[in-house]
Structures are given as C-alpha cells and as structure tokens.
Design a protein around this motif. Structure first.
Motif, PDB file in Angstrom:
ATOM      1  N   GLN A  70       0.835  -1.216   0.000  1.00  0.00           N
ATOM      2  CA  GLN A  70       0.000   0.000   0.000  1.00  0.00           C
ATOM      3  C   GLN A  70       0.867   1.263   0.000  1.00  0.00           C
ATOM      4  N   LYS A  71       1.952   1.230   0.786  1.00  0.00           N
ATOM      5  CA  LYS A  71       2.833   2.416   0.821  1.00  0.00           C
ATOM      6  C   LYS A  71       3.647   2.501  -0.470  1.00  0.00           C
ATOM      7  N   ALA A  72       4.116   1.352  -0.943  1.00  0.00           N
ATOM      8  CA  ALA A  72       4.987   1.358  -2.138  1.00  0.00           C
ATOM      9  C   ALA A  72       4.271   1.990  -3.328  1.00  0.00           C
ATOM     10  N   VAL A  73       2.994   1.681  -3.507  1.00  0.00           N
ATOM     11  CA  VAL A  73       2.303   2.168  -4.718  1.00  0.00           C
ATOM     12  C   VAL A  73       2.015   3.670  -4.666  1.00  0.00           C
ATOM     13  N   THR A  74       2.223   4.294  -3.514  1.00  0.00           N
ATOM     14  CA  THR A  74       2.037   5.755  -3.474  1.00  0.00           C
ATOM     15  C   THR A  74       3.178   6.469  -4.210  1.00  0.00           C
ATOM     16  N   HIS A  75       4.240   5.717  -4.552  1.00  0.00           N
ATOM     17  CA  HIS A  75       5.343   6.318  -5.322  1.00  0.00           C
ATOM     18  C   HIS A  75       5.037   6.362  -6.823  1.00  0.00           C
ATOM     19  N   ILE A  76       3.957   5.699  -7.229  1.00  0.00           N
ATOM     20  CA  ILE A  76       3.521   5.801  -8.639  1.00  0.00           C
ATOM     21  C   ILE A  76       2.754   7.113  -8.771  1.00  0.00           C
ATOM     22  N   LYS A  77       3.045   7.864  -9.830  1.00  0.00           N
ATOM     23  CA  LYS A  77       2.395   9.173 -10.019  1.00  0.00           C
ATOM     24  C   LYS A  77       1.583   9.172 -11.312  1.00  0.00           C
ATOM     25  N   SER A  78       0.591  10.054 -11.381  1.00  0.00           N
ATOM     26  CA  SER A  78      -0.199  10.205 -12.611  1.00  0.00           C
ATOM     27  C   SER A  78       0.730  10.434 -13.787  1.00  0.00           C
ATOM     28  N   GLY A  79       0.413   9.782 -14.915  1.00  0.00           N
ATOM     29  CA  GLY A  79       1.216   9.961 -16.137  1.00  0.00           C
ATOM     30  C   GLY A  79       2.449   9.082 -16.195  1.00  0.00           C
ATOM     31  N   ASP A  80       2.741   8.338 -15.123  1.00  0.00           N
ATOM     32  CA  ASP A  80       3.916   7.448 -15.140  1.00  0.00           C
ATOM     33  C   ASP A  80       3.729   6.292 -16.113  1.00  0.00           C
ATOM     34  N   ARG A  81       4.850   5.788 -16.626  1.00  0.00           N
ATOM     35  CA  ARG A  81       4.836   4.516 -17.361  1.00  0.00           C
ATOM     36  C   ARG A  81       5.320   3.441 -16.396  1.00  0.00           C
ATOM     37  N   VAL A  82       4.476   2.423 -16.186  1.00  0.00           N
ATOM     38  CA  VAL A  82       4.776   1.357 -15.230  1.00  0.00           C
ATOM     39  C   VAL A  82       4.934   0.044 -15.999  1.00  0.00           C
ATOM     40  N   VAL A  83       6.083  -0.593 -15.888  1.00  0.00           N
ATOM     41  CA  VAL A  83       6.292  -1.889 -16.543  1.00  0.00           C
ATOM     42  C   VAL A  83       6.077  -2.995 -15.503  1.00  0.00           C
ATOM     43  N   VAL A  84       5.309  -4.001 -15.904  1.00  0.00           N
ATOM     44  CA  VAL A  84       4.961  -5.083 -14.980  1.00  0.00           C
ATOM     45  C   VAL A  84       5.752  -6.340 -15.334  1.00  0.00           C
ATOM     46  N   GLY A  85       6.294  -6.996 -14.324  1.00  0.00           N
ATOM     47  CA  GLY A  85       7.038  -8.252 -14.494  1.00  0.00           C
ATOM     48  C   GLY A  85       6.220  -9.241 -15.308  1.00  0.00           C
ATOM     49  N   HIS A  86       6.916  -9.988 -16.158  1.00  0.00           N
ATOM     50  CA  HIS A  86       6.254 -10.759 -17.208  1.00  0.00           C
ATOM     51  C   HIS A  86       5.606 -12.062 -16.722  1.00  0.00           C
ATOM     52  N   ALA A  87       4.486 -12.397 -17.352  1.00  0.00           N
ATOM     53  CA  ALA A  87       3.843 -13.723 -17.313  1.00  0.00           C
ATOM     54  C   ALA A  87       3.660 -14.236 -15.880  1.00  0.00           C
ATOM     55  N   SER A  88       4.184 -15.431 -15.600  1.00  0.00           N
ATOM     56  CA  SER A  88       3.937 -16.035 -14.283  1.00  0.00           C
ATOM     57  C   SER A  88       4.677 -15.309 -13.171  1.00  0.00           C
ATOM     58  N   GLY A  89       5.580 -14.408 -13.527  1.00  0.00           N
ATOM     59  CA  GLY A  89       6.313 -13.633 -12.509  1.00  0.00           C
ATOM     60  C   GLY A  89       5.620 -12.321 -12.176  1.00  0.00           C
ATOM     61  N   SER A  90       4.368 -12.199 -12.530  1.00  0.00           N
ATOM     62  CA  SER A  90       3.627 -10.953 -12.282  1.00  0.00           C
ATOM     63  C   SER A  90       3.453 -10.709 -10.772  1.00  0.00           C
ATOM     64  N   PRO A  91       3.770  -9.510 -10.274  1.00  0.00           N
ATOM     65  CA  PRO A  91       3.669  -9.237  -8.825  1.00  0.00           C
ATOM     66  C   PRO A  91       2.231  -8.873  -8.442  1.00  0.00           C
ATOM     67  N   GLU A  92       1.426  -9.859  -8.192  1.00  0.00           N
ATOM     68  CA  GLU A  92      -0.022  -9.642  -8.041  1.00  0.00           C
ATOM     69  C   GLU A  92      -0.387  -8.859  -6.779  1.00  0.00           C
ATOM     70  N   VAL A  93       0.420  -8.974  -5.706  1.00  0.00           N
ATOM     71  CA  VAL A  93       0.094  -8.247  -4.462  1.00  0.00           C
ATOM     72  C   VAL A  93       0.224  -6.734  -4.712  1.00  0.00           C
ATOM     73  N   VAL A  94       1.292  -6.344  -5.367  1.00  0.00           N
ATOM     74  CA  VAL A  94       1.516  -4.918  -5.661  1.00  0.00           C
ATOM     75  C   VAL A  94       0.479  -4.411  -6.661  1.00  0.00           C
ATOM     76  N   LEU A  95       0.183  -5.245  -7.674  1.00  0.00           N
ATOM     77  CA  LEU A  95      -0.797  -4.809  -8.685  1.00  0.00           C
ATOM     78  C   LEU A  95      -2.155  -4.544  -8.041  1.00  0.00           C
ATOM     79  N   LYS A  96      -2.517  -5.425  -7.106  1.00  0.00           N
ATOM     80  CA  LYS A  96      -3.812  -5.269  -6.419  1.00  0.00           C
ATOM     81  C   LYS A  96      -3.818  -3.947  -5.630  1.00  0.00           C
ATOM     82  N   ALA A  97      -2.706  -3.690  -4.924  1.00  0.00           N
ATOM     83  CA  ALA A  97      -2.611  -2.449  -4.132  1.00  0.00           C
ATOM     84  C   ALA A  97      -2.668  -1.229  -5.056  1.00  0.00           C
ATOM     85  N   MET A  98      -2.042  -1.340  -6.233  1.00  0.00           N
ATOM     86  CA  MET A  98      -2.046  -0.207  -7.183  1.00  0.00           C
ATOM     87  C   MET A  98      -3.473   0.076  -7.656  1.00  0.00           C
ATOM     88  N   VAL A  99      -4.208  -0.977  -7.981  1.00  0.00           N
ATOM     89  CA  VAL A  99      -5.582  -0.765  -8.465  1.00  0.00           C
ATOM     90  C   VAL A  99      -6.455  -0.215  -7.323  1.00  0.00           C
TER      91      VAL A  99
END
Ligand code: COA
Length: 431
Positions: free
Chosen positions: A15-44
């Motif tokens: 929850q704290k980590a995703v506050t470092h993402i800012k509007s307009g940022d380009r975010v690259v997500v780890g590929h395929a089965s290595g997708s970081p689902e906990v962080v993605l959920k917090a980001m959404v």
C-alpha cells in the motif's frame, strides 16, 4: 552500508509502495507467471490517486484489473502481447497494442524509446551477497528494472532462484515488499488426438543432438511425448514448460551435444506448475538470460541443428503466416516466433516448424487459405518459412516456387477444403 541494513530500511508495504507511482507514469509489470499480483492489487485499490498511468505488460496471466472498464479513467494498458485478460480491452479500445519482436523489447526500455518510470516485479529472497533472482521472469523484466527510475519488488521465498544473468542487488530495489506470494501456475494443456498426430509428424523433423525451442500449448507439448527415444537433445529457448522436465530426468535432454552453452539449458522465462518451478530453482543446468540475448537470431544461430517449433492461426498458399490476429483483431503477439524462425534458418543444420490444426471453428474453417483474411498480420513472412505441419503431414517450403508451395500446403490441408484451395489457387495465380 551493509546490504542487510539497506534491505531493512527499504522494507515497506504494498500500500505504501504504490504511493510512489504518479499520474502519467509509465509502469512496466514483471512478465507472465512472474507478475507481482500483491503490488498490482494495491495499485488498483489506490486508483483514485492516479490519472493516465500507462501499464506496459506482455503476457498477462493475472486478473489485469487495470484493464477493466471501471478503471479506465486511471489506467491505460499498453499491451505487448494480447492475452486472455487484455484481448477484450484492446478490442474495446480501452487498451492499445505495441508490436515488437520479443528480442527487441528490452531496447524499448534501455534506449528510452519507452522510458520507464516504475518497474513492478517479483524476485527471490536475497542470497548471502544481497542478490535476488528474477527467477522465472528475467526476459524484459530485468532490463526494465535496470532502466527504471523506481523499482518496487515483491520478495518471496516461492520465486525460484534461477541462475545465469538473472540477478538484481538489493541496493537497486527502492521499495521491498516481503510476502508469501507464489508465481502464477499454468497447468499443462489437454492433448487431443489431432495434437498427437501433429506431435508425431513434428518429432520426425527432430534429429538426435538437435537443439530445441518449443513454444507453449498443446501442439509443442504433444511433440515432447514423441521424443523419448531421441538422444542428447539440447535446449535454447525463450521458455519451456513441465514436459521438458521429464525429458531431462529421462536423460533425453542432456545439452551435451550443444556446441554453444554446452551442457546448459538456456531460457528467459518459464510458465508451468510447481514441478517446473522446483526444477529450475538453483539448478546449474538452467542458465537464464535477458530476452535480447536468448532471442537474438545471431545468438540462436550459434547453436547447430537448431529446431524451432511454434504455431500459427492462418497461412496462405505462398507461405505467409498470421500467428497473432484473427482478421483485424489482435489475438496474441509476435512474441519470439520470428526471432527463432530466423535464428534457426541461420543455424548450421537448423530448421523451423510451424505446427497447427488444419481447421478452426469446429472444422468449419480451413487455416490454410488462398489469401490471408483482411487485416491479418503477417508474423512469419514467406521468405522466412520452412516446415509447416498439420495432422495431415509435413510441407517443406524452403526453396520452393509459389506453385510448389501451394501444392505442398494443399496436401496437408483438411481433405474437405483441398478441392476449393486448388480451384482458388488456379484462379488467383493463373496456374
Ligand atoms: N480463424 C478463426 N479462428 C481461428 C483461426 C482462424 N484462422 N485459427 C484459430 N482460430 C481459433 C481456434 O479455433 C481457437 O478457438 P477456440 O479456443 O474457441 O477453439 C482459437 O482461435 C485459438 O487457436 P489455437 O490454435 O488453439 O491457438 P493456440 O492457443 O494453440 O495458440 C497461436 C496459437 C498461434 C495464437 C500462439 O502460438 C501464438 O500466439 N503464437 C505467436 C507467438 C509465438 O509463436 N511465440 C513464440 C512461442 S512462445
């Protein structure tokens, strides 16, 4: 500062980590089965803090909630390979698609063609030197992290520690989330009678000592069952799945006759079950590299007797293959298909195989056609194509004239469509 102190200092929550993402940022997500689902959920969940965050991802295996209509005011998805969760968003105009050979994706990031603001990834726990492994997703994930302003990583004991060029030091990770998340599992596909026939024909083209690239799905998996009597096969691939593990254990895949990376299985990512993930953990026979290395046709070609096996959706009678769209609709992506077909073509004794069912839509459509559908994307050009395999046999197109190619392809089309294909060919090409 010792890496252990740095590690503790950078520990945070998703929850704290995703506050470092800012509007307009380009975010690259780890590929395929290595997708970081906990962080993605917090980001959404934190979506109200963002506008227009671009999510760049290739094969998305998780729920990809950033693609859902209710999140479109906050995220725009830039897909590098359409899949189950992103395909609909692309077709409905909520996401866009960027075409690239898999081998070239790292350069989009490292050469700042697509500058990366944030990389979200999943890595193994650090070793005694402070290095975490990108595990089953090294591919573009490592180059993205290396060229990113901010790296946010889920550190989990379930991510296998793969070896090779697979590591990131703790000092290069800005926000560390310790969690118990597991790489996404992909169960082996069901293999049909048709797949078995295609597997049998394709295996005829694989000689002892050959070095293999096998794509994903029922067709490549069906081939594995026919390789049990082969000797000293090698692997240089972008990925492999569970079936390959059995062939290593049975002594069929040894990599001993490879003339390049001898005794090593070279790969860039994995999708499979726990069995595969346990196999690649700390296994010195498995050597990981970023995808600009594994999929570089010049590197692939350094392996003698390189055989690439991939699939396609539609092929015309001259040998142009559409492997990524159904008409105008993006179905998947170029991936590493052209990379490996070109690499195999330059390999001494190398060959490429495109293997697929002769029909689609419950037998009502031939996948071998006089002309590609309007909008169909040519993934493999007719100048690159070599062997084509269906359940009706093998067509060898290299060095053949257009009428010879048409004849070869009609011979492996479903019998119900052969007469019409002959008529159409005669009409279009005045033959
Ligand atoms: N017209 C209409 N529909 C078609 C079709 C055609 N010509 N060809 C296939 N389809 C349908 C099939 O009937 C199937 O539908 P269903 O799921 O309702 O039965 C669906 O499209 C998928 O076809 P299938 O052959 O089962 O696809 P697959 O899962 O084996 O994947 C590719 C095949 C070509 C899409 C996939 O290998 C790919 O994306 N390749 C490009 C990237 C690549 O090769 N990377 C390197 C290896 S990892």
């Amino acid at each position: 500062m010792q890496w252990e102190e740095l590690y503790k200092e950078r520990l945070t929550t998703a929850q704290k980590a995703v506050t470092h993402i800012k509007s307009g940022d380009r975010v690259v997500v780890g590929h395929a089965s290595g997708s970081p689902e906990v962080v993605l959920k917090a980001m959404v969940e934190n979506k109200d803090a963002y506008e227009n965050v671009e999510i760049v991802h290739m094969v998305a295996m998780g729920p990809s909630e950033y693609c859902l209509p209710e999140n479109s005011a906050h995220f725009v998805h830039n897909s590098l390979f359409a899949g189950g969760t992103s395909r609909k968003a692309i077709h409905e105009g909520r996401a866009c698609f960027t075409a690239s050979h898999f081998s070239q994706i790292p350069r989009l990031f490292t050469e700042k063609i697509l500058p990366v603001d944030v990389t979200l990834c999943m890595v193994s726990t650090p070793d005694e030197h402070g290095y975490c492994s990108f595990g089953i997703s090294v591919d573009y994930t490592k180059p993205a992290a290396e060229s990113s302003k901010i790296v946010i990583a889920e550190v989990t004991p379930h991510m296998p520690r793969t070896l090779g060029d697979a590591f990131i030091h703790v000092s290069k990770i800005d926000h560390i989330i310790e969690c118990d998340s597991k790489p996404i599992v992909l169960n082996p596909p069901k293999i049909s009678e048709t797949d078995e026939k295609i597997g049998g024909y394709s295996a005829e083209l694989i000689e002892d000592g050959a070095c293999l690239q096998l794509g994903i799905g029922a067709v490549p998996d069906s081939i594995l069952g026919f390789l049990k009597d082969k000797k000293d096969l090698g692997i240089h691939t972008e990925m492999f799945s569970d079936g390959v593990v059995d062939l290593v254990n049975e002594g069929v895949i040894t990599c001993g006759r490879k003339n390049f990376h001898t005794n090593k299985m070279v790969a860039t990512f994995f999708m499979g079950t726990e069995k595969l993930y346990r196999f690649v953990h700390n296994n010195p026979i498995v050597e990981m590299f970023t995808v600009d290395y594994t999929n570089n046709p010049a590197i692939i070609a350094r392996n003698d007797k390189m055989v690439s096996v991939n699939s396609t959706l539609q092929i015309d009678l001259t040998g142009q293959a559409c492997s990524e769209s159904i008409g105008h609709k993006q179905f998947s992506g170029t991936g590493g298909q052209a990379d490996f077909i070109r690499g195999a073509a330059w390999s001494k004794g190398g060959r490429s195989i495109l293997a697929f069912h002769s029909t689609a839509a419950k037998g009502t459509l031939s996948r071998i056609v006089p002309c590609l559908d309007e909008g169909a994307i040519v993934t493999t050009t007719r100048t690159d194509i070599h062997f084509v395999v269906t359940e009706y046999g093998i067509a060898d197109l290299r060095g053949k004239s257009v009428p010879q190619r048409a004849k070869e392809l009609i011979n492996i089309a479903h019998p119900d469509f052969r007469a019409d294909l002959k008529k159409d060919f005669a009409r279009i090409y005045n033959q």
